[in-house]
Design an enzyme around this catalytic site. Sequence first.
Site, PDB file in Angstrom:
ATOM      1  N   THR A   1      38.425 -62.875  87.695  1.00 52.19           N
ATOM      2  CA  THR A   1      37.555 -61.991  86.951  1.00 52.19           C
ATOM      3  C   THR A   1      36.276 -62.701  86.581  1.00 52.19           C
ATOM      4  O   THR A   1      36.324 -63.799  86.020  1.00 52.19           O
ATOM      5  CB  THR A   1      38.220 -61.597  85.620  1.00 52.19           C
ATOM      6  OG1 THR A   1      39.540 -61.186  85.881  1.00 52.19           O
ATOM      7  CG2 THR A   1      37.442 -60.497  84.939  1.00 52.19           C
TER       8      THR A   1
ATOM      9  N   ASN B   1      26.960 -58.356 100.518  1.00 54.03           N
ATOM     10  CA  ASN B   1      26.670 -59.727 100.131  1.00 54.03           C
ATOM     11  C   ASN B   1      25.482 -60.339 100.847  1.00 54.03           C
ATOM     12  O   ASN B   1      25.003 -61.402 100.460  1.00 54.03           O
ATOM     13  CB  ASN B   1      27.910 -60.595 100.324  1.00 54.03           C
ATOM     14  CG  ASN B   1      28.930 -60.292  99.257  1.00 54.03           C
ATOM     15  OD1 ASN B   1      28.675 -60.490  98.085  1.00 54.03           O
ATOM     16  ND2 ASN B   1      30.075 -59.757  99.666  1.00 54.03           N
TER      17      ASN B   1
END
Lengths: 418, 418
Positions: free
Chosen positions: A214, A413
């Site tokens: 996370t 990305n």
Amino acid sequence: MTTPPSSSTPSTPLHATPDADGRLVRNQGVTGPAGFRAAGIAAGIKASGRPDLALVVNEGPELAAAGVFTTNKVKAAPVLWSQQVLASASLRAVILNSGGANACTGAPGFQDAHRTAEHLAAELSNWGTETGAIEVAVCSTGLIGDRLPMDTVLAGVTEIVHELAGGISGGTDAAHAIMTTDTVPKQAALHHVGKWNVGGMAKGAGMLAPSLATMLCVLTTDAAATPEQLDHALRAATRLTFDRLDVDGATSTNDTVLLLASGASNVAPSQDELDAAVLAVCDDLAAQLMADAEGVTKRVTITVRGARTEDEALVGARAVARDSLVKTALFGSDPNWGRVLAAIGAAPVELDPDRISVAFDGNAVCIDGVGAPGARDVDLSGEDITVVVDLAVGDGEASVRTTDLSHAYVEENSAYSS
Amino acid sequence: MTTPPSSSTPSTPLHATPDADGRLVRNQGVTGPAGFRAAGIAAGIKASGRPDLALVVNEGPELAAAGVFTTNKVKAAPVLWSQQVLASASLRAVILNSGGANACTGAPGFQDAHRTAEHLAAELSNWGTETGAIEVAVCSTGLIGDRLPMDTVLAGVTEIVHELAGGISGGTDAAHAIMTTDTVPKQAALHHVGKWNVGGMAKGAGMLAPSLATMLCVLTTDAAATPEQLDHALRAATRLTFDRLDVDGATSTNDTVLLLASGASNVAPSQDELDAAVLAVCDDLAAQLMADAEGVTKRVTITVRGARTEDEALVGARAVARDSLVKTALFGSDPNWGRVLAAIGAAPVELDPDRISVAFDGNAVCIDGVGAPGARDVDLSGEDITVVVDLAVGDGEASVRTTDLSHAYVEENSAYSS
């Protein structure tokens, strides 16, 4: 809008089974437990004008807290700041921004994090909640390397204090404001009805990390618990959930998981009860993160069993989960089990090539190191795929959640900062 | 047809400078040195009907040989076979097939490799070159997990012996026959005119491995050299070339590099001379492999300097070279230096975040851990990109060749076996 998988999806819940009287919901997060208010606003940090500033405030009576941070040696300024303030194991508030990571910004960036905490402490004090900067954690997410627009951030801090709310709305607004490339907010709350609760929000649709997947996660509970109990519960839960979520092997400079306890329920659960509840919420949030990872078309669980130890099972599962050739094959729904053997064979774990077995979605594709009949015909067209590798040398077992490697991952990305 | 970069391209030659009288050419390979014949044919192993069987024969007078093999614990049958025969440090021939890896095929697959060697030995003996199976190395490349069509392979072995040729044609045919997803054959030969020579061919457009990037490479020399000298030269060269070529972090089950010496030149170079020549040929072949890697649009050299040791520099360079977020940014010509810092910061190397500097193509983008002016404007639109990371904690330096992560990589690898 993508719908996250329900936690009844076969591959989703790895660890957590909420206890009999626990009810897990996804329409609430950090304001699910009593004693917390939260807010999320568009402060103008993001050029897009989308929400970019979130605040979680613990109204007590207790302010116990614990935190887990990125293991990256290059740590963002807010991580360095929050690690310092956590030394007191007490937090009044967490201020989080998207739209900029405040990483690789040197001493001036650290001062920015400090100023943000000081400004928030002053504003909260003005509104009657006496707060010191040392009680304020700061989290940031976004592009690495740029200073934050501090005038905008500080004006936003002044504004967001006015927006604090409990119930569903405050937490949901906060969960929206920490999103970057996430397509949906991630919240979960576990209610022990009439007793005590744990809630949480997370963001992290990419750069999901090997050792702390996370980027940002704030957990809250209205249980009465000591910082030591919180720390135990948080480390036990992250080890089995966020630490075993591995989308692209990258470790962020900003990863932060915080757990704040208000004690407002007046219930002091046992360590086991607290551990189980925090694990349940983290497990659910990790499943939501996997489902919304950048460019995901497949949700994949890699299990290695029969390893010499659990650690070796985890190393092996991670090696398979990170293998680009395995991940592209899964994107293509291709039961190319040879790539799984090549990946596990290159991992630093004890194995005998002639004893390895592999199953895709429960179908044996490789037995004792050799292809099984029908292995090329296994249907992997579904969205959830389980890969089980049995090394048959011991009892160690571990599972890692990952995703496929898709065109969308490359697209997202390759165009992030430009 | 893609043209491989010339070795004068800035990023290409990492190590090798052929000595003053050495001339490196790319139109010759294994038959560049005297004493070798080779062939390549379409034996019918590939469904496409393209060339799929190659043979290299050492006509002597000497048969000294050395080999380096994959470190993957899951080794293909031909690797296990060739490692055994190399125990004698003597090779008459190498038979190589594309169209099937003969990996994860168990004991029957090993017997297939053995039979192939025996059959070739018998055919060569029939034609007057007395050969034992123990003098025949076998190499295979292709999909993992299927048995080879042995009737086809053995018929091809019978046929290919008739096709053996020296000069340019034999070596070039062989270089074509070992291609899988390669778009061009890779050959190089270093001529010390009128004295002695080293030649080689390689294949490996994907699954370029961390510890041995070439799936298959055969090197030849007409120098007179002992197996120990060959082994020294081969290990020194592969350590600096193929071992530092890292496209996707995968390690093949079949990687093999062989060096055969015929002694036909009657020249016995010094160890230093032999090392330099083998390094020059390996370096050039590694550059060709990088240029033709699956889905490559950028040829990238990652250098880490100022590390505590060369080993740590290599670990750091490899970590950056394997980082999916760095690789996708380079695909997008995006000077996103923060991802380089995040990647090196997660590597197990000693560093001080506040002393790291990064340059793209010679332009400073990060100085002492903080962005340099103009960093976001560096033009990375060219095909060759150099990334230099200076850790400023020691003298260790190492470079790794890699590529970007592109749509074509995903496309090629998601559709390979289906």
